[in-house]
Design a protein around this motif. Sequence first.
Motif, mmCIF file in Angstrom:
data_model
loop_
_atom_site.group_PDB
_atom_site.id
_atom_site.type_symbol
_atom_site.label_atom_id
_atom_site.label_comp_id
_atom_site.label_asym_id
_atom_site.label_seq_id
_atom_site.Cartn_x
_atom_site.Cartn_y
_atom_site.Cartn_z
ATOM 1 N N SER A 164 0.807 -1.217 0.000
ATOM 2 C CA SER A 164 0.000 0.000 0.000
ATOM 3 C C SER A 164 0.842 1.271 0.000
ATOM 4 C CB SER A 164 -0.928 0.012 1.219
ATOM 5 O OG SER A 164 -0.170 -0.029 2.412
ATOM 6 N N ASP A 165 2.165 1.153 0.184
ATOM 7 C CA ASP A 165 3.027 2.328 0.095
ATOM 8 C C ASP A 165 3.497 2.563 -1.331
ATOM 9 O OD1 ASP A 165 4.644 0.113 -0.052
ATOM 10 O OD2 ASP A 165 6.294 0.994 1.098
ATOM 11 N N ALA A 166 2.783 1.967 -2.302
ATOM 12 C CA ALA A 166 3.068 2.108 -3.736
ATOM 13 C C ALA A 166 4.379 1.463 -4.139
ATOM 14 C CB ALA A 166 3.053 3.581 -4.153
ATOM 15 N N SER A 167 4.827 0.464 -3.397
ATOM 16 C CA SER A 167 6.087 -0.210 -3.707
ATOM 17 C C SER A 167 5.824 -1.632 -4.192
ATOM 18 C CB SER A 167 7.002 -0.243 -2.480
ATOM 19 O OG SER A 167 6.416 -1.003 -1.440
ATOM 20 N N ILE A 168 6.772 -2.127 -5.003
ATOM 21 C CA ILE A 168 6.740 -3.486 -5.545
ATOM 22 C C ILE A 168 8.118 -4.088 -5.334
ATOM 23 C CG2 ILE A 168 6.316 -4.898 -7.602
ATOM 24 C CD1 ILE A 168 4.789 -2.470 -8.773
ATOM 25 N N SER A 169 8.159 -5.359 -4.904
ATOM 26 C CA SER A 169 9.441 -6.023 -4.646
ATOM 27 C C SER A 169 9.446 -7.423 -5.242
ATOM 28 C CB SER A 169 9.730 -6.101 -3.145
ATOM 29 O OG SER A 169 9.946 -4.818 -2.602
ATOM 30 N N ILE A 170 10.657 -7.899 -5.539
ATOM 31 C CA ILE A 170 10.872 -9.243 -6.063
ATOM 32 C C ILE A 170 11.898 -9.938 -5.175
ATOM 33 C CG2 ILE A 170 11.610 -10.627 -8.040
ATOM 34 C CD1 ILE A 170 10.799 -8.302 -9.836
ATOM 35 N N PHE A 171 11.581 -11.177 -4.754
ATOM 36 C CA PHE A 171 12.454 -11.951 -3.881
ATOM 37 C C PHE A 171 12.799 -13.274 -4.563
ATOM 38 C CE2 PHE A 171 9.535 -9.433 -1.356
ATOM 39 C CZ PHE A 171 10.354 -8.781 -0.452
ATOM 40 N N ASP A 172 14.026 -13.731 -4.313
ATOM 41 C CA ASP A 172 14.447 -15.064 -4.733
ATOM 42 C C ASP A 172 14.281 -15.986 -3.530
ATOM 43 O OD1 ASP A 172 15.659 -17.371 -5.605
ATOM 44 O OD2 ASP A 172 17.370 -16.375 -6.523
ATOM 45 N N VAL A 173 13.278 -16.875 -3.565
ATOM 46 C CA VAL A 173 12.969 -17.702 -2.399
ATOM 47 C C VAL A 173 13.806 -18.979 -2.354
ATOM 48 C CG1 VAL A 173 10.623 -16.827 -2.232
ATOM 49 C CG2 VAL A 173 11.074 -18.864 -3.620
ATOM 50 N N HIS B 12 11.961 5.546 -8.197
ATOM 51 C CA HIS B 12 11.394 5.558 -9.545
ATOM 52 C C HIS B 12 10.232 6.561 -9.569
ATOM 53 C CE1 HIS B 12 13.309 1.635 -8.979
ATOM 54 N NE2 HIS B 12 13.498 1.599 -10.294
ATOM 55 N N GLN B 13 10.571 7.811 -9.565
ATOM 56 C CA GLN B 13 9.558 8.855 -9.434
ATOM 57 C C GLN B 13 8.611 8.909 -10.629
ATOM 58 O OE1 GLN B 13 11.517 12.576 -8.666
ATOM 59 N NE2 GLN B 13 12.426 11.894 -6.726
ATOM 60 N N HIS B 14 9.128 8.661 -11.823
ATOM 61 C CA HIS B 14 8.306 8.812 -13.026
ATOM 62 C C HIS B 14 7.495 7.553 -13.327
ATOM 63 C CE1 HIS B 14 10.250 12.630 -13.910
ATOM 64 N NE2 HIS B 14 11.431 12.049 -13.742
ATOM 65 N N ASP B 15 8.044 6.387 -13.057
ATOM 66 C CA ASP B 15 7.381 5.136 -13.417
ATOM 67 C C ASP B 15 6.541 4.547 -12.295
ATOM 68 O OD1 ASP B 15 8.453 5.234 -15.944
ATOM 69 O OD2 ASP B 15 10.193 3.996 -15.449
ATOM 70 N N ALA B 16 6.903 4.796 -11.054
ATOM 71 C CA ALA B 16 6.230 4.146 -9.933
ATOM 72 C C ALA B 16 4.789 4.642 -9.788
ATOM 73 C CB ALA B 16 6.992 4.403 -8.640
ATOM 74 N N PHE C 272 -4.152 3.368 -12.715
ATOM 75 C CA PHE C 272 -3.258 2.926 -13.781
ATOM 76 C C PHE C 272 -2.931 1.439 -13.632
ATOM 77 C CE2 PHE C 272 -2.395 7.430 -14.454
ATOM 78 C CZ PHE C 272 -2.263 7.479 -15.841
ATOM 79 N N LEU C 273 -2.826 0.785 -14.778
ATOM 80 C CA LEU C 273 -2.311 -0.578 -14.871
ATOM 81 C C LEU C 273 -1.042 -0.503 -15.701
ATOM 82 C CD1 LEU C 273 -4.301 -3.823 -15.498
ATOM 83 C CD2 LEU C 273 -2.275 -3.360 -16.863
ATOM 84 N N LYS C 274 0.065 -1.031 -15.177
ATOM 85 C CA LYS C 274 1.365 -0.882 -15.821
ATOM 86 C C LYS C 274 1.972 -2.246 -16.128
ATOM 87 C CE LYS C 274 2.366 3.416 -13.278
ATOM 88 N NZ LYS C 274 2.597 4.388 -14.356
ATOM 89 N N LEU C 275 2.628 -2.329 -17.268
ATOM 90 C CA LEU C 275 3.402 -3.503 -17.654
ATOM 91 C C LEU C 275 4.878 -3.150 -17.546
ATOM 92 C CD1 LEU C 275 3.289 -6.414 -18.873
ATOM 93 C CD2 LEU C 275 3.490 -5.338 -21.119
ATOM 94 N N TRP C 276 5.627 -3.977 -16.781
ATOM 95 C CA TRP C 276 7.015 -3.665 -16.456
ATOM 96 C C TRP C 276 7.978 -4.639 -17.136
ATOM 97 C CZ3 TRP C 276 8.356 0.306 -12.929
ATOM 98 C CH2 TRP C 276 7.283 0.877 -12.236
ATOM 99 N N LYS D 90 11.603 -0.859 -15.879
ATOM 100 C CA LYS D 90 10.998 0.267 -16.573
ATOM 101 C C LYS D 90 9.600 -0.120 -17.051
ATOM 102 C CE LYS D 90 14.515 3.167 -16.448
ATOM 103 N NZ LYS D 90 14.451 4.473 -15.728
ATOM 104 N N VAL D 91 8.720 0.869 -17.079
ATOM 105 C CA VAL D 91 7.367 0.648 -17.591
ATOM 106 C C VAL D 91 7.416 0.638 -19.113
ATOM 107 C CG1 VAL D 91 5.037 1.592 -17.744
ATOM 108 C CG2 VAL D 91 6.277 1.693 -15.582
ATOM 109 N N VAL D 92 6.868 -0.416 -19.708
ATOM 110 C CA VAL D 92 6.843 -0.513 -21.167
ATOM 111 C C VAL D 92 5.439 -0.282 -21.723
ATOM 112 C CG1 VAL D 92 8.832 -2.036 -21.263
ATOM 113 C CG2 VAL D 92 6.549 -3.028 -21.027
ATOM 114 N N MET D 93 4.432 -0.277 -20.849
ATOM 115 C CA MET D 93 3.070 -0.070 -21.325
ATOM 116 C C MET D 93 2.196 0.438 -20.187
ATOM 117 S SD MET D 93 0.986 -2.800 -23.661
ATOM 118 C CE MET D 93 2.458 -3.009 -24.664
#
Length: 444
Positions: A66-75, A103-107, A133-137, A143-146
């Motif tokens: 909910s803080d507008a962040s996205i993360s990726i983990f290697d489990v 990522h001020q512009h894409d996030a 917004f719905l974004k494709l990364w 980077k946002v591609v769509m």
Amino acid sequence: MFPEIAYRETGKTHPNSFTNRIKHHRINNSNLQLSNYKEIISPHKGSINSLQLDSTESRYLLSAASDASISIFDVQQHYPSSSSSSSDIHKHSSLVTIDKQQHQHDAHKFSVSSAIWYPVDTGLFVSASYDHFLKLWDTNVTKVVMNFKMPGKVYTTAMSSLATSHMLIAAGTEDVQVRLCDVASGAFAHTLSGHRDGVMSVEWSKSSEWVLMTGGCDGAIRFWDIRRAGCFCVLDQTQTQLGRRPPVLERSVTNKALMTKSTSASQSSVIKPRGPQRKSGIKQSGGKGFIKQRLHPGTLSVQDRATAHYGAVTGLKTTEDGMYLLSAGSDSRIRLWDVESGCNTLVNFETVRLQTTKTIQLATTQDSALVFVPCMGTVKGFDIWSGTTCQTFRAHYESVNCCWFNSQDQELYTGGNDRQILVWSPPRLLSDEAHDQDEDNWSD
């Protein structure tokens, strides 16, 4: 356990059957517990709204907060520090974190409600937010591609794991229409109209790439064939059947017997002349006859008013075989539906408290024996066919929003409002610990 190994060595048990039995034994006979050898270090500063493990390698965990962040983990791979010893807990930090500071512009600007992997490649993922917004990364360069601009807050997104003919993202928003975003063209393919309120949950079928299931704030669950207009089924909680349907072979034998009886009865009966029948339809004004009236089950019939829950449908999850659908509602009810007949199977799930204002994420085991449901501050594992509580997971300090089951390692990941991502795993065997100590620390 030893007889199973002997049957496997002598060839009496198929390898896949042996693997499934071992996994079933680990989950059902050895309760999952908070992992004492794996920990995920969450960088999020807000509640965890979404979790998903990639389906290609079952290795990379994608989380949204909910803080507008996205993360990726290697489990699977951890990176120990120089001061850590072999007995320490394996700590998995985020490989990539996307937030408003870096990522001020894409996030996203507001809470990220959903983040999902592209089904066949971890090089792409999709995120959706309350910022409309719905974004494709692109994962490699973050980077946002769509970009897709939605008419309101986006509650949930989904992509079909079976699709070979389309690249559509189904998005449920606070608008009454479900929108299908086409990755190939970068535009909206079409919209699905039928709900009378916002759509909080969407789920693609596991048996057909063309069938989409949606749950709305109007309490309705609708089935759509995206190749045609209108929904073809609206689930009604009053249309019921008792338990699961019989296997395919048994049904085919029964159907053949019934067809044989009906054929013999029709041959022995005497054909009676029919009387004049009344034509049904709408009479034309010119007196040229009748026009057959077409009633679409999803738009014009009485069935369109049917509801699956007495409140918003907050979660949908299909079983791995695609034969059944699990739904959760703001009426604190969990229901199991037969996808083929569209009937409520009357499985009496034990009474629980569910969140009413946001989407919750359900998870099922690979053999579709258990379903894990976030129930406020706990996660409960229910037997799908009896509805009884098999396991209860208590470790979060606040409400749990999402969960995901790793069928490869038999691990459960949960995320909640306490900003933590917890790992639940079966008890570790001594042989597993010895294997980790002797394992070479190299990669290709």
